[in-house]
Scaffold this motif. Sequence first.
Motif, PDB file in Angstrom:
ATOM      1  N   ASN A 126       0.771  -1.160   0.013  1.00 35.87           N
ATOM      2  CA  ASN A 126      -0.050  -0.097  -0.075  1.00 35.87           C
ATOM      3  C   ASN A 126       0.673   1.307   0.031  1.00 35.87           C
ATOM      4  OD1 ASN A 126      -2.446  -1.468   0.255  1.00 35.87           O
ATOM      5  ND2 ASN A 126      -2.394  -1.583   2.283  1.00 35.87           N
ATOM      6  N   ILE A 127       2.124   1.037  -0.214  1.00 34.18           N
ATOM      7  CA  ILE A 127       3.017   2.582  -0.196  1.00 34.18           C
ATOM      8  C   ILE A 127       2.468   3.416  -1.259  1.00 34.18           C
ATOM      9  CG2 ILE A 127       4.665   1.569  -1.975  1.00 34.18           C
ATOM     10  CD1 ILE A 127       6.954   3.087  -0.157  1.00 34.18           C
ATOM     11  N   GLU A 128       2.051   3.158  -2.459  1.00 34.81           N
ATOM     12  CA  GLU A 128       1.661   3.906  -3.540  1.00 34.81           C
ATOM     13  C   GLU A 128       0.348   4.456  -3.259  1.00 34.81           C
ATOM     14  OE1 GLU A 128       0.678   3.759  -8.080  1.00 34.81           O
ATOM     15  OE2 GLU A 128       2.755   2.710  -7.377  1.00 34.81           O
ATOM     16  N   SER A 129      -0.658   3.892  -2.634  1.00 37.90           N
ATOM     17  CA  SER A 129      -1.952   4.431  -2.275  1.00 37.90           C
ATOM     18  C   SER A 129      -1.720   5.388  -1.007  1.00 37.90           C
ATOM     19  CB  SER A 129      -2.969   3.364  -1.987  1.00 37.90           C
ATOM     20  OG  SER A 129      -2.789   2.279  -1.080  1.00 37.90           O
ATOM     21  N   ASN A 130      -1.085   5.048  -0.153  1.00 37.24           N
ATOM     22  CA  ASN A 130      -0.723   5.961   1.101  1.00 37.24           C
ATOM     23  C   ASN A 130      -0.261   7.133   0.501  1.00 37.24           C
ATOM     24  OD1 ASN A 130      -2.064   4.160   2.517  1.00 37.24           O
ATOM     25  ND2 ASN A 130      -0.100   2.994   3.351  1.00 37.24           N
ATOM     26  N   PHE A 131       1.087   7.100   0.011  1.00 38.53           N
ATOM     27  CA  PHE A 131       1.798   8.235  -0.595  1.00 38.53           C
ATOM     28  C   PHE A 131       0.553   9.244  -1.079  1.00 38.53           C
ATOM     29  CE2 PHE A 131       4.058  10.649  -3.978  1.00 38.53           C
ATOM     30  CZ  PHE A 131       4.968  11.158  -3.172  1.00 38.53           C
ATOM     31  N   TYR A 132      -0.024   8.727  -2.337  1.00 36.96           N
ATOM     32  CA  TYR A 132      -0.936   9.683  -2.827  1.00 36.96           C
ATOM     33  C   TYR A 132      -2.096  10.065  -2.010  1.00 36.96           C
ATOM     34  CZ  TYR A 132       1.806   8.553  -7.118  1.00 36.96           C
ATOM     35  OH  TYR A 132       3.126   8.644  -7.839  1.00 36.96           O
ATOM     36  N   GLN A 133      -2.386   9.450  -1.087  1.00 38.25           N
ATOM     37  CA  GLN A 133      -3.628   9.700  -0.270  1.00 38.25           C
ATOM     38  C   GLN A 133      -3.214  11.002   0.791  1.00 38.25           C
ATOM     39  OE1 GLN A 133      -4.912   6.484   2.019  1.00 38.25           O
ATOM     40  NE2 GLN A 133      -6.359   5.556   0.568  1.00 38.25           N
ATOM     41  N   ASN A 134      -1.832  11.021   1.041  1.00 39.60           N
ATOM     42  CA  ASN A 134      -1.375  11.828   1.798  1.00 39.60           C
ATOM     43  C   ASN A 134      -1.104  13.129   0.817  1.00 39.60           C
ATOM     44  OD1 ASN A 134      -0.915  10.353   4.293  1.00 39.60           O
ATOM     45  ND2 ASN A 134       1.080   9.587   3.538  1.00 39.60           N
ATOM     46  N   LEU A 135      -0.805  13.112  -0.476  1.00 39.26           N
ATOM     47  CA  LEU A 135      -0.632  13.973  -1.281  1.00 39.26           C
ATOM     48  C   LEU A 135      -1.900  14.853  -1.491  1.00 39.26           C
ATOM     49  CD1 LEU A 135       1.549  13.065  -4.371  1.00 39.26           C
ATOM     50  CD2 LEU A 135       2.378  14.510  -2.361  1.00 39.26           C
ATOM     51  N   PHE A 190      -4.560  14.754   0.831  1.00 42.01           N
ATOM     52  CA  PHE A 190      -4.728  15.028   2.079  1.00 42.01           C
ATOM     53  C   PHE A 190      -4.228  16.570   2.270  1.00 42.01           C
ATOM     54  CE2 PHE A 190      -4.208  15.658   6.693  1.00 42.01           C
ATOM     55  CZ  PHE A 190      -5.749  15.687   7.121  1.00 42.01           C
ATOM     56  N   LEU A 191      -2.906  16.867   1.887  1.00 46.98           N
ATOM     57  CA  LEU A 191      -2.122  17.974   2.106  1.00 46.98           C
ATOM     58  C   LEU A 191      -2.310  18.778   1.356  1.00 46.98           C
ATOM     59  CD1 LEU A 191       0.965  16.037   4.245  1.00 46.98           C
ATOM     60  CD2 LEU A 191      -1.043  17.383   5.129  1.00 46.98           C
ATOM     61  N   LYS A 192      -3.199  18.673   0.230  1.00 48.88           N
ATOM     62  CA  LYS A 192      -3.059  19.511  -1.125  1.00 48.88           C
ATOM     63  C   LYS A 192      -2.745  20.997  -0.492  1.00 48.88           C
ATOM     64  CE  LYS A 192      -5.246  19.274  -5.353  1.00 48.88           C
ATOM     65  NZ  LYS A 192      -6.521  18.638  -6.048  1.00 48.88           N
ATOM     66  N   ASP A 193      -1.758  21.387  -1.430  1.00 47.30           N
ATOM     67  CA  ASP A 193      -1.314  22.851  -1.217  1.00 47.30           C
ATOM     68  C   ASP A 193      -0.401  23.182  -2.390  1.00 47.30           C
ATOM     69  OD1 ASP A 193       1.044  24.883   0.052  1.00 47.30           O
ATOM     70  OD2 ASP A 193      -0.773  24.918   1.450  1.00 47.30           O
ATOM     71  N   ASP A 194      -0.028  24.481  -2.614  1.00 46.11           N
ATOM     72  CA  ASP A 194       0.821  25.009  -3.659  1.00 46.11           C
ATOM     73  C   ASP A 194       2.298  24.374  -3.342  1.00 46.11           C
ATOM     74  OD1 ASP A 194      -1.219  26.341  -4.781  1.00 46.11           O
ATOM     75  OD2 ASP A 194      -0.723  28.162  -3.989  1.00 46.11           O
ATOM     76  N   ASP A 195       2.753  24.204  -2.292  1.00 49.01           N
ATOM     77  CA  ASP A 195       3.853  23.886  -1.994  1.00 49.01           C
ATOM     78  C   ASP A 195       4.138  22.267  -1.983  1.00 49.01           C
ATOM     79  OD1 ASP A 195       4.773  26.521  -1.418  1.00 49.01           O
ATOM     80  OD2 ASP A 195       4.222  26.337   0.610  1.00 49.01           O
ATOM     81  N   ILE A 196       3.005  21.647  -1.965  1.00 46.80           N
ATOM     82  CA  ILE A 196       3.157  20.012  -2.069  1.00 46.80           C
ATOM     83  C   ILE A 196       3.067  19.526  -3.389  1.00 46.80           C
ATOM     84  CG2 ILE A 196       1.691  17.861  -1.204  1.00 46.80           C
ATOM     85  CD1 ILE A 196       2.961  19.586   1.190  1.00 46.80           C
ATOM     86  N   TRP A 197       3.660  18.480  -3.487  1.00 44.01           N
ATOM     87  CA  TRP A 197       3.526  17.693  -4.893  1.00 44.01           C
ATOM     88  C   TRP A 197       2.149  17.215  -5.306  1.00 44.01           C
ATOM     89  CZ3 TRP A 197       7.607  17.702  -8.232  1.00 44.01           C
ATOM     90  CH2 TRP A 197       9.134  17.775  -7.685  1.00 44.01           C
ATOM     91  N   LEU A 198       1.926  17.515  -6.695  1.00 46.16           N
ATOM     92  CA  LEU A 198       0.624  17.078  -7.123  1.00 46.16           C
ATOM     93  C   LEU A 198       0.900  15.554  -7.898  1.00 46.16           C
ATOM     94  CD1 LEU A 198      -0.461  20.138  -9.010  1.00 46.16           C
ATOM     95  CD2 LEU A 198      -1.372  19.263  -6.842  1.00 46.16           C
ATOM     96  N   GLN A 199       0.116  14.660  -7.607  1.00 45.82           N
ATOM     97  CA  GLN A 199       0.235  13.439  -8.337  1.00 45.82           C
ATOM     98  C   GLN A 199       0.565  13.556  -9.959  1.00 45.82           C
ATOM     99  OE1 GLN A 199      -2.846  10.649  -7.370  1.00 45.82           O
ATOM    100  NE2 GLN A 199      -2.349   9.136  -8.973  1.00 45.82           N
ATOM    101  N   GLU A 200      -0.068  14.298 -10.508  1.00 49.85           N
ATOM    102  CA  GLU A 200       0.111  14.592 -11.878  1.00 49.85           C
ATOM    103  C   GLU A 200       1.616  14.863 -12.084  1.00 49.85           C
ATOM    104  OE1 GLU A 200      -2.405  16.796 -10.556  1.00 49.85           O
ATOM    105  OE2 GLU A 200      -3.505  15.004 -10.496  1.00 49.85           O
ATOM    106  N   GLU A 201       2.353  15.499 -11.354  1.00 48.99           N
ATOM    107  CA  GLU A 201       3.700  15.895 -11.399  1.00 48.99           C
ATOM    108  C   GLU A 201       4.553  14.890 -11.117  1.00 48.99           C
ATOM    109  OE1 GLU A 201       4.384  20.486  -9.790  1.00 48.99           O
ATOM    110  OE2 GLU A 201       3.478  18.945  -8.331  1.00 48.99           O
ATOM    111  N   LEU A 202       4.027  13.822 -10.733  1.00 52.70           N
ATOM    112  CA  LEU A 202       4.925  12.666 -10.389  1.00 52.70           C
ATOM    113  C   LEU A 202       4.639  11.236 -11.215  1.00 52.70           C
ATOM    114  CD1 LEU A 202       4.920  12.808  -6.698  1.00 52.70           C
ATOM    115  CD2 LEU A 202       6.807  13.544  -8.137  1.00 52.70           C
TER     116      LEU A 202
END
Length: 122
Positions: A39-48, A50-62
């Motif tokens: 579940n590393i991938e799902s946990n990582f993207y859920q955290n992104l 949840f913390l959605k902000d201009d300073d946080i990575w977007l899933q599309e960028e990765l």
Amino acid sequence: MFKELETELKTAEPKDFLTLLKEKEISDYKGYLLFNLTNIESNFYQNLEFLKDDDIWLQEELKDYAIVAQTIDNDYVLATDTSVLVIPYSLNKKDSEFFELSSIDFFIQLEEKNLNSNILAS
């Protein structure tokens, strides 16, 4: 350890690296870097999300990166065939580190203490 694994890799693809680690039953490096976590991938993207902000990575960028490892400090190592991105637990873009290395070369440099990282312990 990683230098020996390098001889067995047929490509620089992160998925091949992870497959080899799984085949060799290597799940961590010195208890610090954890590989092939469930579940590393799902946990990582859920955290992104949840913390959605201009300073946080977007899933599309990765989208071109595969998650290769997580540290016990919740930092992440993502890779493509030719580069590695280390994202700190804060998931902040500006604090992330970029390396123009394949995943195996990155881990060899880390193991040999030749990697200049402010995030990862060597």
